[in-house]
Design a protein around this motif. Sequence first.
Motif, PDB file in Angstrom:
ATOM      1  N   LEU A 284      -8.851  -4.105   6.435  1.00 55.38           N
ATOM      2  CA  LEU A 284      -8.758  -4.487   5.009  1.00 55.38           C
ATOM      3  C   LEU A 284      -9.264  -3.325   3.784  1.00 55.38           C
ATOM      4  CD1 LEU A 284      -9.678  -8.279   5.258  1.00 55.38           C
ATOM      5  CD2 LEU A 284      -7.717  -7.299   5.052  1.00 55.38           C
ATOM      6  N   VAL A 285     -10.648  -3.069   4.009  1.00 56.88           N
ATOM      7  CA  VAL A 285     -11.027  -1.736   3.118  1.00 56.88           C
ATOM      8  C   VAL A 285     -10.104  -0.583   3.003  1.00 56.88           C
ATOM      9  CG1 VAL A 285     -12.900  -0.202   2.743  1.00 56.88           C
ATOM     10  CG2 VAL A 285     -13.612  -2.779   3.485  1.00 56.88           C
ATOM     11  N   ARG A 286      -9.671  -0.231   4.123  1.00 57.67           N
ATOM     12  CA  ARG A 286      -8.809   0.895   4.182  1.00 57.67           C
ATOM     13  C   ARG A 286      -7.472   0.680   3.411  1.00 57.67           C
ATOM     14  NH1 ARG A 286      -7.672   1.774   9.587  1.00 57.67           N
ATOM     15  NH2 ARG A 286      -6.090   0.438   9.273  1.00 57.67           N
ATOM     16  N   ASP A 287      -6.949  -0.536   3.489  1.00 58.48           N
ATOM     17  CA  ASP A 287      -5.580  -0.906   2.961  1.00 58.48           C
ATOM     18  C   ASP A 287      -6.081  -0.856   1.547  1.00 58.48           C
ATOM     19  OD1 ASP A 287      -4.194  -0.788   5.230  1.00 58.48           O
ATOM     20  OD2 ASP A 287      -4.244  -3.075   5.440  1.00 58.48           O
ATOM     21  N   ASP A 288      -7.006  -1.541   1.070  1.00 59.09           N
ATOM     22  CA  ASP A 288      -7.409  -1.860  -0.511  1.00 59.09           C
ATOM     23  C   ASP A 288      -7.414  -0.446  -1.037  1.00 59.09           C
ATOM     24  OD1 ASP A 288      -8.021  -3.182  -2.901  1.00 59.09           O
ATOM     25  OD2 ASP A 288     -10.138  -2.234  -2.570  1.00 59.09           O
ATOM     26  N   PHE A 289      -8.233   0.508  -0.293  1.00 56.48           N
ATOM     27  CA  PHE A 289      -8.271   1.897  -0.891  1.00 56.48           C
ATOM     28  C   PHE A 289      -6.891   2.406  -1.117  1.00 56.48           C
ATOM     29  CE2 PHE A 289      -8.188   6.467  -0.221  1.00 56.48           C
ATOM     30  CZ  PHE A 289      -8.994   6.777  -1.169  1.00 56.48           C
ATOM     31  N   ASP A 290      -6.054   2.376  -0.040  1.00 55.45           N
ATOM     32  CA  ASP A 290      -4.702   2.947   0.001  1.00 55.45           C
ATOM     33  C   ASP A 290      -3.887   2.444  -1.169  1.00 55.45           C
ATOM     34  OD1 ASP A 290      -5.426   4.356   2.486  1.00 55.45           O
ATOM     35  OD2 ASP A 290      -4.301   3.188   3.480  1.00 55.45           O
ATOM     36  N   GLU A 291      -3.998   1.265  -1.615  1.00 55.59           N
ATOM     37  CA  GLU A 291      -3.289   0.670  -2.645  1.00 55.59           C
ATOM     38  C   GLU A 291      -3.979   1.019  -3.972  1.00 55.59           C
ATOM     39  OE1 GLU A 291      -2.926  -3.766  -4.422  1.00 55.59           O
ATOM     40  OE2 GLU A 291      -2.717  -3.679  -2.221  1.00 55.59           O
ATOM     41  N   ARG A 292      -5.315   1.150  -4.141  1.00 60.41           N
ATOM     42  CA  ARG A 292      -5.791   1.712  -5.266  1.00 60.41           C
ATOM     43  C   ARG A 292      -5.504   3.068  -5.603  1.00 60.41           C
ATOM     44  NH1 ARG A 292     -11.413   1.372  -5.085  1.00 60.41           N
ATOM     45  NH2 ARG A 292     -11.220   1.262  -2.750  1.00 60.41           N
ATOM     46  N   PHE A 293      -5.425   3.855  -4.503  1.00 65.74           N
ATOM     47  CA  PHE A 293      -5.212   5.112  -4.578  1.00 65.74           C
ATOM     48  C   PHE A 293      -3.798   5.591  -5.159  1.00 65.74           C
ATOM     49  CE2 PHE A 293      -3.637   9.340  -2.676  1.00 65.74           C
ATOM     50  CZ  PHE A 293      -4.635  10.302  -3.352  1.00 65.74           C
ATOM     51  N   GLN A 294      -2.757   4.767  -4.522  1.00 64.59           N
ATOM     52  CA  GLN A 294      -1.371   4.802  -4.856  1.00 64.59           C
ATOM     53  C   GLN A 294      -1.182   4.480  -6.233  1.00 64.59           C
ATOM     54  OE1 GLN A 294       1.307   6.075  -3.292  1.00 64.59           O
ATOM     55  NE2 GLN A 294       2.355   5.998  -4.966  1.00 64.59           N
ATOM     56  N   THR A 295      -1.892   3.467  -6.836  1.00 63.81           N
ATOM     57  CA  THR A 295      -1.651   3.108  -8.147  1.00 63.81           C
ATOM     58  C   THR A 295      -2.190   4.254  -9.048  1.00 63.81           C
ATOM     59  OG1 THR A 295      -1.981   0.647  -7.265  1.00 63.81           O
ATOM     60  CG2 THR A 295      -2.436   1.324  -9.735  1.00 63.81           C
ATOM     61  N   ALA A 296      -3.288   4.994  -8.639  1.00 63.31           N
ATOM     62  CA  ALA A 296      -3.708   5.911  -9.486  1.00 63.31           C
ATOM     63  C   ALA A 296      -2.852   7.076  -9.380  1.00 63.31           C
ATOM     64  CB  ALA A 296      -5.047   6.517  -8.933  1.00 63.31           C
ATOM     65  N   VAL A 297      -2.199   7.293  -8.326  1.00 64.56           N
ATOM     66  CA  VAL A 297      -1.137   8.469  -8.469  1.00 64.56           C
ATOM     67  C   VAL A 297      -0.098   8.367  -9.192  1.00 64.56           C
ATOM     68  CG1 VAL A 297       0.525   9.802  -6.638  1.00 64.56           C
ATOM     69  CG2 VAL A 297      -1.891   9.315  -5.946  1.00 64.56           C
ATOM     70  N   GLU A 298       0.334   6.788  -9.185  1.00 62.19           N
ATOM     71  CA  GLU A 298       1.665   6.495 -10.066  1.00 62.19           C
ATOM     72  C   GLU A 298       1.230   6.626 -11.710  1.00 62.19           C
ATOM     73  OE1 GLU A 298       2.511   2.672  -8.459  1.00 62.19           O
ATOM     74  OE2 GLU A 298       3.208   3.649  -6.704  1.00 62.19           O
ATOM     75  N   LYS A 299       0.088   6.107 -11.886  1.00 56.05           N
ATOM     76  CA  LYS A 299      -0.537   6.331 -13.256  1.00 56.05           C
ATOM     77  C   LYS A 299      -0.625   7.708 -13.648  1.00 56.05           C
ATOM     78  CE  LYS A 299      -3.033   1.765 -13.653  1.00 56.05           C
ATOM     79  NZ  LYS A 299      -4.114   1.168 -13.714  1.00 56.05           N
ATOM     80  N   THR A 300      -1.160   8.629 -12.771  1.00 46.61           N
ATOM     81  CA  THR A 300      -1.046   9.978 -13.038  1.00 46.61           C
ATOM     82  C   THR A 300       0.239  10.490 -13.362  1.00 46.61           C
ATOM     83  OG1 THR A 300      -3.264  10.207 -12.038  1.00 46.61           O
ATOM     84  CG2 THR A 300      -2.206  12.196 -12.322  1.00 46.61           C
ATOM     85  N   GLU A 301       1.038  10.170 -12.634  1.00 45.22           N
ATOM     86  CA  GLU A 301       2.564  10.709 -12.702  1.00 45.22           C
ATOM     87  C   GLU A 301       3.224  10.360 -13.867  1.00 45.22           C
ATOM     88  OE1 GLU A 301       4.217   9.793  -8.851  1.00 45.22           O
ATOM     89  OE2 GLU A 301       3.587  11.483  -8.050  1.00 45.22           O
ATOM     90  N   ARG A 302       2.869   9.033 -14.112  1.00 49.81           N
ATOM     91  CA  ARG A 302       3.444   8.551 -15.559  1.00 49.81           C
ATOM     92  C   ARG A 302       2.859   9.149 -16.804  1.00 49.81           C
ATOM     93  NH1 ARG A 302       3.191   3.688 -12.958  1.00 49.81           N
ATOM     94  NH2 ARG A 302       1.188   2.946 -14.079  1.00 49.81           N
ATOM     95  N   PHE A 303       1.658   9.658 -16.711  1.00 54.12           N
ATOM     96  CA  PHE A 303       0.890  10.171 -17.768  1.00 54.12           C
ATOM     97  C   PHE A 303       1.609  11.506 -17.962  1.00 54.12           C
ATOM     98  CE2 PHE A 303      -2.566  12.849 -19.486  1.00 54.12           C
ATOM     99  CZ  PHE A 303      -2.824  12.343 -20.279  1.00 54.12           C
ATOM    100  N   TYR A 304       1.705  12.326 -16.753  1.00 49.64           N
ATOM    101  CA  TYR A 304       2.407  13.650 -16.908  1.00 49.64           C
ATOM    102  C   TYR A 304       3.747  13.816 -16.911  1.00 49.64           C
ATOM    103  CZ  TYR A 304      -2.589  15.440 -16.320  1.00 49.64           C
ATOM    104  OH  TYR A 304      -3.760  15.606 -16.436  1.00 49.64           O
ATOM    105  N   GLY A 305       4.425  12.608 -16.922  1.00 42.01           N
ATOM    106  CA  GLY A 305       5.813  12.823 -16.968  1.00 42.01           C
ATOM    107  C   GLY A 305       6.448  13.103 -15.645  1.00 42.01           C
TER     108      GLY A 305
END
Length: 60
Positions: free
Chosen positions: A37-58
């Motif tokens: 559960l901890v690993r899956d939670d980290f993976d989900e939070r990491f993917q969200t951060a990557v998506e936000k970063t990609e949106r920020f930089y276009g």
Amino acid sequence: MGTSVLSLRIDHELLQRLRQHAARRGMSVQDYVVRTLVRDDFDERFQTAVEKTERFYGVT
């Protein structure tokens, strides 16, 4: 940090598979499930951060 109790009702076949996976890693079923559960939670939070970063930089 405190702890809490979570009770789950799962079928016998799933419990057996969890026991096998945990035993291969030398872990209890409880530790195996928590770690998963901890690993899956980290993976989900990491993917969200990557998506936000990609949106920020276009980047798409």
